[in-house]
Design a protein around this motif. Structure first.
Motif, PDB file in Angstrom:
ATOM      1  N   ARG A   1      40.898  33.037  54.522  1.00  8.06           N
ATOM      2  CA  ARG A   1      41.547  33.644  55.682  1.00  8.06           C
ATOM      3  C   ARG A   1      41.537  35.167  55.654  1.00  8.06           C
ATOM      4  N   GLU A   2      41.715  35.759  54.477  1.00 12.13           N
ATOM      5  CA  GLU A   2      41.893  37.204  54.388  1.00 12.13           C
ATOM      6  C   GLU A   2      40.756  37.945  53.700  1.00 12.13           C
ATOM      7  N   GLY A   3      39.892  37.223  52.985  1.00 12.46           N
ATOM      8  CA  GLY A   3      38.872  37.904  52.199  1.00 12.46           C
ATOM      9  C   GLY A   3      37.469  37.847  52.756  1.00 12.46           C
ATOM     10  N   LEU A   4      37.206  36.866  53.625  1.00  6.05           N
ATOM     11  CA  LEU A   4      35.847  36.656  54.124  1.00  6.05           C
ATOM     12  C   LEU A   4      35.829  36.595  55.643  1.00  6.05           C
TER      13      LEU A   4
ATOM     14  N   GLY B   1      33.384  27.602  46.197  1.00  5.10           N
ATOM     15  CA  GLY B   1      34.607  28.408  46.205  1.00  5.10           C
ATOM     16  C   GLY B   1      34.580  29.521  45.180  1.00  5.10           C
ATOM     17  N   GLY B   2      34.039  29.240  43.996  1.00  5.96           N
ATOM     18  CA  GLY B   2      33.960  30.262  42.957  1.00  5.96           C
ATOM     19  C   GLY B   2      33.043  31.403  43.338  1.00  5.96           C
ATOM     20  N   ASN B   3      31.908  31.079  43.943  1.00  3.76           N
ATOM     21  CA  ASN B   3      30.984  32.138  44.374  1.00  3.76           C
ATOM     22  C   ASN B   3      31.525  32.891  45.572  1.00  3.76           C
ATOM     23  N   GLN B   4      32.281  32.214  46.444  1.00  2.98           N
ATOM     24  CA  GLN B   4      32.949  32.931  47.533  1.00  2.98           C
ATOM     25  C   GLN B   4      33.950  33.929  46.952  1.00  2.98           C
ATOM     26  N   GLN B   5      34.668  33.524  45.905  1.00  3.88           N
ATOM     27  CA  GLN B   5      35.629  34.434  45.272  1.00  3.88           C
ATOM     28  C   GLN B   5      34.901  35.631  44.670  1.00  3.88           C
ATOM     29  N   LYS B   6      33.737  35.409  44.075  1.00  4.22           N
ATOM     30  CA  LYS B   6      32.947  36.511  43.533  1.00  4.22           C
ATOM     31  C   LYS B   6      32.526  37.473  44.647  1.00  4.22           C
ATOM     32  N   VAL B   7      32.192  36.936  45.820  1.00  2.00           N
ATOM     33  CA  VAL B   7      31.830  37.788  46.956  1.00  2.00           C
ATOM     34  C   VAL B   7      33.014  38.664  47.345  1.00  2.00           C
ATOM     35  N   VAL B   8      34.216  38.092  47.382  1.00  2.00           N
ATOM     36  CA  VAL B   8      35.404  38.874  47.740  1.00  2.00           C
ATOM     37  C   VAL B   8      35.641  39.964  46.700  1.00  2.00           C
TER      38      VAL B   8
END
Length: 174
Positions: A12-15, A71-78
């Protein structure tokens, strides 16, 4: 101003879910690539590639949709998006929430890498074991009250639990 936030809710807030992986990475640092009303696309692309390599985002093509990543790679993108702003301080709010154990290990390695490089990290976490394993110093806030500041050998689970409990009892009358 030298401060970057990695929010707790990456979806919601990072991507920006309608943008691709590369554009999500460079979104916060677009001013670095502006030349009048144009973007220095080659420099932007080069820095996107550099951060993908540096923090080991597993991606076949940076032009793929952000939702194609785990989800882990999305977190790395953020995290990468915050790093690309060249902050002095990186605030990570529950950085391991909602990712698998392998991705958590990767995220903590990224944090250690940038801390070793001189970046100051502030980590907000409710996971006692995780915070104990990564922190040099822990400040416990409980119910809006600072109840402890611990460093080194002072950091134990018992002390953290007691400090967390203190904030819930401080406003009660006997």
């Amino acid at each position: 101003r030298g401060f970057a936030l990695i929010p707790e809710d990456r979806q919601r807030e990072g991507l920006v879910q309608t943008m691709d992986i590369g554009k999500n990475l460079s979104l916060s640092s677009l001013k670095n690539y502006a030349k009048g009303i144009f973007l220095k696309s080659n420099e932007e692309e080069s820095n996107i590639d550099k951060i993908i390599d540096e923090i080991h985002i597993k991606v076949a093509d940076k032009r793929l949709p952000i939702l194609s990543l785990s989800g882990g790679n999305q977190q790395k993108v953020v995290i990468g998006k915050g790093i690309m702003t060249n902050p002095k301080i990186l605030l990570l709010d529950e950085p391991s929430r909602g990712i698998d154990i392998g991705a958590k290990t990767d995220v903590f390695e990224i944090m250690n890498h940038f801390a070793d490089a001189g970046l100051s990290l502030l980590v907000v976490s409710s996971e006692l074991e995780e915070i104990k394993s990564i922190a040099d110093r822990i400040i416990v806030l409980s119910n809006g009250i600072k109840t402890a500041e611990l460093a080194g050998d002072e950091i134990t689970e018992d002390r953290l639990v007691m400090a967390s409990y203190e904030g819930h009892n401080s406003g009660k009358k006997n």
